[in-house]
Design a protein around this motif. Structure first.
Motif, PDB file in Angstrom:
ATOM      1  N   HIS A 173      10.133  51.850  82.482  1.00  0.00           N
ATOM      2  CA  HIS A 173      11.314  51.371  83.217  1.00  0.00           C
ATOM      3  C   HIS A 173      12.206  52.550  83.640  1.00  0.00           C
ATOM      4  O   HIS A 173      12.645  52.624  84.798  1.00  0.00           O
ATOM      5  N   GLU A 174      12.450  53.483  82.728  1.00  0.00           N
ATOM      6  CA  GLU A 174      13.311  54.632  83.053  1.00  0.00           C
ATOM      7  C   GLU A 174      12.679  55.499  84.147  1.00  0.00           C
ATOM      8  O   GLU A 174      13.356  55.949  85.071  1.00  0.00           O
ATOM      9  N   TRP A 175      11.382  55.746  84.024  1.00  0.00           N
ATOM     10  CA  TRP A 175      10.727  56.633  84.995  1.00  0.00           C
ATOM     11  C   TRP A 175      10.610  55.966  86.362  1.00  0.00           C
ATOM     12  O   TRP A 175      10.700  56.634  87.389  1.00  0.00           O
ATOM     13  N   GLU A 176      10.430  54.634  86.373  1.00  0.00           N
ATOM     14  CA  GLU A 176      10.422  53.937  87.673  1.00  0.00           C
ATOM     15  C   GLU A 176      11.819  53.977  88.289  1.00  0.00           C
ATOM     16  O   GLU A 176      11.965  54.150  89.499  1.00  0.00           O
ATOM     17  N   THR A 177      12.836  53.843  87.438  1.00  0.00           N
ATOM     18  CA  THR A 177      14.227  53.965  87.915  1.00  0.00           C
ATOM     19  C   THR A 177      14.443  55.367  88.490  1.00  0.00           C
ATOM     20  O   THR A 177      15.030  55.523  89.578  1.00  0.00           O
ATOM     21  N   ALA A 178      13.958  56.370  87.780  1.00  0.00           N
ATOM     22  CA  ALA A 178      14.126  57.767  88.227  1.00  0.00           C
ATOM     23  C   ALA A 178      13.387  58.012  89.544  1.00  0.00           C
ATOM     24  O   ALA A 178      13.931  58.636  90.467  1.00  0.00           O
ATOM     25  N   ALA A 179      12.158  57.491  89.655  1.00  0.00           N
ATOM     26  CA  ALA A 179      11.363  57.701  90.872  1.00  0.00           C
ATOM     27  C   ALA A 179      12.073  57.072  92.082  1.00  0.00           C
ATOM     28  O   ALA A 179      12.175  57.682  93.156  1.00  0.00           O
ATOM     29  N   ARG A 180      12.598  55.864  91.886  1.00  0.00           N
ATOM     30  CA  ARG A 180      13.304  55.169  92.968  1.00  0.00           C
ATOM     31  C   ARG A 180      14.558  55.958  93.370  1.00  0.00           C
ATOM     32  O   ARG A 180      14.838  56.156  94.548  1.00  0.00           O
ATOM     33  N   ALA A 181      15.289  56.437  92.380  1.00  0.00           N
ATOM     34  CA  ALA A 181      16.516  57.189  92.661  1.00  0.00           C
ATOM     35  C   ALA A 181      16.198  58.470  93.432  1.00  0.00           C
ATOM     36  O   ALA A 181      16.906  58.828  94.382  1.00  0.00           O
ATOM     37  N   LEU A 182      15.104  59.133  93.067  1.00  0.00           N
ATOM     38  CA  LEU A 182      14.729  60.371  93.766  1.00  0.00           C
ATOM     39  C   LEU A 182      14.395  60.084  95.227  1.00  0.00           C
ATOM     40  O   LEU A 182      14.795  60.817  96.134  1.00  0.00           O
ATOM     41  N   ARG A 183      13.659  58.981  95.437  1.00  0.00           N
ATOM     42  CA  ARG A 183      13.273  58.577  96.795  1.00  0.00           C
ATOM     43  C   ARG A 183      14.521  58.403  97.655  1.00  0.00           C
ATOM     44  O   ARG A 183      14.513  58.645  98.850  1.00  0.00           O
ATOM     45  N   GLU A 184      15.616  57.965  97.024  1.00  0.00           N
ATOM     46  CA  GLU A 184      16.872  57.712  97.748  1.00  0.00           C
ATOM     47  C   GLU A 184      17.844  58.881  97.636  1.00  0.00           C
ATOM     48  O   GLU A 184      19.040  58.729  97.877  1.00  0.00           O
ATOM     49  N   LEU A 193       2.590  57.346  86.122  1.00  0.00           N
ATOM     50  CA  LEU A 193       3.892  57.838  86.582  1.00  0.00           C
ATOM     51  C   LEU A 193       3.986  59.358  86.453  1.00  0.00           C
ATOM     52  O   LEU A 193       4.687  60.020  87.216  1.00  0.00           O
ATOM     53  N   LEU A 194       3.261  59.919  85.475  1.00  0.00           N
ATOM     54  CA  LEU A 194       3.262  61.376  85.306  1.00  0.00           C
ATOM     55  C   LEU A 194       2.419  62.063  86.383  1.00  0.00           C
ATOM     56  O   LEU A 194       2.452  63.279  86.503  1.00  0.00           O
ATOM     57  N   GLY A 195       1.621  61.270  87.107  1.00  0.00           N
ATOM     58  CA  GLY A 195       0.737  61.835  88.133  1.00  0.00           C
ATOM     59  C   GLY A 195      -0.714  61.855  87.685  1.00  0.00           C
ATOM     60  O   GLY A 195      -1.601  62.294  88.408  1.00  0.00           O
ATOM     61  N   HIS A 215      -1.302  53.060  93.357  1.00  0.00           N
ATOM     62  CA  HIS A 215      -1.139  53.357  94.783  1.00  0.00           C
ATOM     63  C   HIS A 215       0.276  53.797  95.147  1.00  0.00           C
ATOM     64  O   HIS A 215       0.531  54.159  96.300  1.00  0.00           O
ATOM     65  N   GLU A 216       1.200  53.755  94.190  1.00  0.00           N
ATOM     66  CA  GLU A 216       2.562  54.222  94.461  1.00  0.00           C
ATOM     67  C   GLU A 216       2.660  55.707  94.135  1.00  0.00           C
ATOM     68  O   GLU A 216       1.984  56.189  93.228  1.00  0.00           O
ATOM     69  N   PRO A 217       3.551  56.435  94.839  1.00  0.00           N
ATOM     70  CA  PRO A 217       3.757  57.835  94.457  1.00  0.00           C
ATOM     71  C   PRO A 217       4.233  57.895  93.000  1.00  0.00           C
ATOM     72  O   PRO A 217       5.008  57.042  92.565  1.00  0.00           O
ATOM     73  N   SER A 218       3.747  58.874  92.267  1.00  0.00           N
ATOM     74  CA  SER A 218       4.179  59.031  90.875  1.00  0.00           C
ATOM     75  C   SER A 218       5.594  59.608  90.846  1.00  0.00           C
ATOM     76  O   SER A 218       6.124  60.039  91.876  1.00  0.00           O
ATOM     77  N   LEU A 219       6.182  59.623  89.670  1.00  0.00           N
ATOM     78  CA  LEU A 219       7.476  60.275  89.476  1.00  0.00           C
ATOM     79  C   LEU A 219       7.407  61.725  89.977  1.00  0.00           C
ATOM     80  O   LEU A 219       8.300  62.200  90.686  1.00  0.00           O
ATOM     81  N   TYR A 220       6.318  62.417  89.635  1.00  0.00           N
ATOM     82  CA  TYR A 220       6.207  63.832  90.030  1.00  0.00           C
ATOM     83  C   TYR A 220       6.015  63.970  91.543  1.00  0.00           C
ATOM     84  O   TYR A 220       6.521  64.917  92.143  1.00  0.00           O
ATOM     85  N   ASP A 221       5.296  63.020  92.167  1.00  0.00           N
ATOM     86  CA  ASP A 221       5.191  63.044  93.640  1.00  0.00           C
ATOM     87  C   ASP A 221       6.586  62.967  94.258  1.00  0.00           C
ATOM     88  O   ASP A 221       6.883  63.679  95.219  1.00  0.00           O
ATOM     89  N   GLU A 222       7.428  62.093  93.691  1.00  0.00           N
ATOM     90  CA  GLU A 222       8.794  61.947  94.234  1.00  0.00           C
ATOM     91  C   GLU A 222       9.600  63.227  94.022  1.00  0.00           C
ATOM     92  O   GLU A 222      10.403  63.609  94.877  1.00  0.00           O
ATOM     93  N   VAL A 223       9.390  63.888  92.903  1.00  0.00           N
ATOM     94  CA  VAL A 223      10.095  65.150  92.629  1.00  0.00           C
ATOM     95  C   VAL A 223       9.700  66.189  93.681  1.00  0.00           C
ATOM     96  O   VAL A 223      10.553  66.878  94.255  1.00  0.00           O
ATOM     97  N   ILE A 224       8.393  66.266  93.971  1.00  0.00           N
ATOM     98  CA  ILE A 224       7.906  67.266  94.925  1.00  0.00           C
ATOM     99  C   ILE A 224       8.400  66.972  96.345  1.00  0.00           C
ATOM    100  O   ILE A 224       8.764  67.881  97.091  1.00  0.00           O
ATOM    101  N   ARG A 225       8.463  65.689  96.683  1.00  0.00           N
ATOM    102  CA  ARG A 225       9.002  65.318  98.000  1.00  0.00           C
ATOM    103  C   ARG A 225      10.467  65.712  98.107  1.00  0.00           C
ATOM    104  O   ARG A 225      10.941  66.149  99.168  1.00  0.00           O
ATOM    105  N   LEU A 226      11.188  65.580  97.010  1.00  0.00           N
ATOM    106  CA  LEU A 226      12.595  65.995  96.986  1.00  0.00           C
ATOM    107  C   LEU A 226      12.692  67.517  97.202  1.00  0.00           C
ATOM    108  O   LEU A 226      13.511  67.983  97.989  1.00  0.00           O
TER     109      LEU A 226
END
Ligand code: HEM
Length: 271
Positions: A57-68, A127-129, A154-165
């Motif tokens: 739950h926390e990491w999905e929250t973090a991934a969503r926040a990074l995307r935004e 979520l870790l990739g 099929h969703e970007p992982s937390l780390y994918d979102e970090v790299i996009r940021l």
């Protein structure tokens, strides 16, 4: 009845029960053997499943926040997960000293059951990739778990979102990385390592440096969970094969060698 005492009368179940579902939770323990030591093995496993659920739950929250581009909210969620990972890891304590004779008392009753078949742990790894389509196979018979895992694959992982940021913040990340097939396992790339080197060479209190440190804490604690699991397994069953059919300790050793968020570790050599 004094006025400062807690309420005793409720028309139906208590508001506590309605919220916590304690009656459900405390009646989900069905040991498979008569061995009195099995209960703590089962409950520790259930407790860990609950921690996995919170951490996902926390990491999905973090991934969503990074995307935004809400980096502060993402870092806050990751920091909460760090405390939760510490609690998760502390829950090894009751199993850490299991002897082979104690484990043997109920091991046979577990049949082919193994933590390897934990769908929530797999979501955590995704979520870790650490993606893998074949890890969906064991869950074909449980539609909800399978659907959730397939979505996570099929969703970007937390780390994918970090790299996009990092890319949006001007760091040179190759297009091939930004457009990678996110259902495949993430492989480290030199440009991402260079980006982290630059982040860590700059303002230590900057948003990205603090994000990097929260991710490093997460990576370290996941590594610790894997190592604590490995040591408990080595103590409880030596080099026997696992109930899930793997080579056991030798297989877990290989898994525990993997570095979570690899460039966050290798970049440190160049700062
Ligand atoms: C001391 C007791 C334990 C022993 C001896 C043990 C043993 C093993 C072994 C041998 C494996 C490799 C797969 C297999 O062949 O079964 C494994 C995998 C796994 N176990 Fe345990 N385990 C223990 C406790 C736990 C607990 C309490 C959890 C909590 C959920 C857990 C979660 C996992 C997970 C998630 C995997 C898959 C790891 C991966 O895919 O890299 N194990 N375990």
């Amino acid at each position: 009845m004094s006025h400062d005492a807690p309420h005793l009368d409720f028309a139906g179940s208590t508001p506590y029960e309605d919220y916590v579902k304690a009656d459900v939770l405390t009646h989900l323990q069905h040991p498979l053997s008569d061995d009195p030591g099995e209960m703590v093995f089962l409950v520790t496993t259930q407790v860990m499943e609950l921690w996995f659920t919170v951490i996902v739950h926390e990491w999905e929250t973090a991934a969503r926040a990074l995307r935004e581009d809400r980096v502060r909210a993402a870092t806050d969620a990751l920091k909460r997960s760090v405390r939760e990972l510490e609690a998760l890891n502390a829950s090894w304590t009751p199993l850490a000293g299991l002897t082979p004779a104690q484990f043997n008392s109920y091991r046979g009753a577990l049949g082919e059951g193994s933590g390897f078949q934990s769908a929530m742990y797999r979501r955590l790894e995704f979520l870790l990739g650490e993606k893998s389509a074949s890890m969906l196979v064991p869950h074909r018979g449980t539609p909800r778990a399978h659907a959730e895992l397939e979505k996570a694959l099929h969703e970007p992982s937390l780390y994918d979102e970090v790299i996009r940021l990092l890319a949006r913040r001007g760091y040179a990340v190759p297009d091939a990385v930004l457009r990678r097939d996110v259902s495949r396992p993430y492989e480290p790339v030199p440009e991402v390592e260079a980006a982290w080197t630059a982040v860590y060479s700059g303002d230590q209190n900057g948003e990205l440096a603090r994000l990097g440190e929260a991710l490093t804490d997460v990576a370290e604690l996941v590594w610790r969970w894997r190592n604590d699991h490995l040591v408990a397994t080595r103590r409880a069953m030596g080099a026997k094969t696992g109930t899930g059919g793997s080579a056991g300790v030798a297989w877990l050793e290989k898994r525990a060698r993997k570095n979570v968020f690899p460039e966050l570790w290798t970049a440190r050599s160049y700062v």
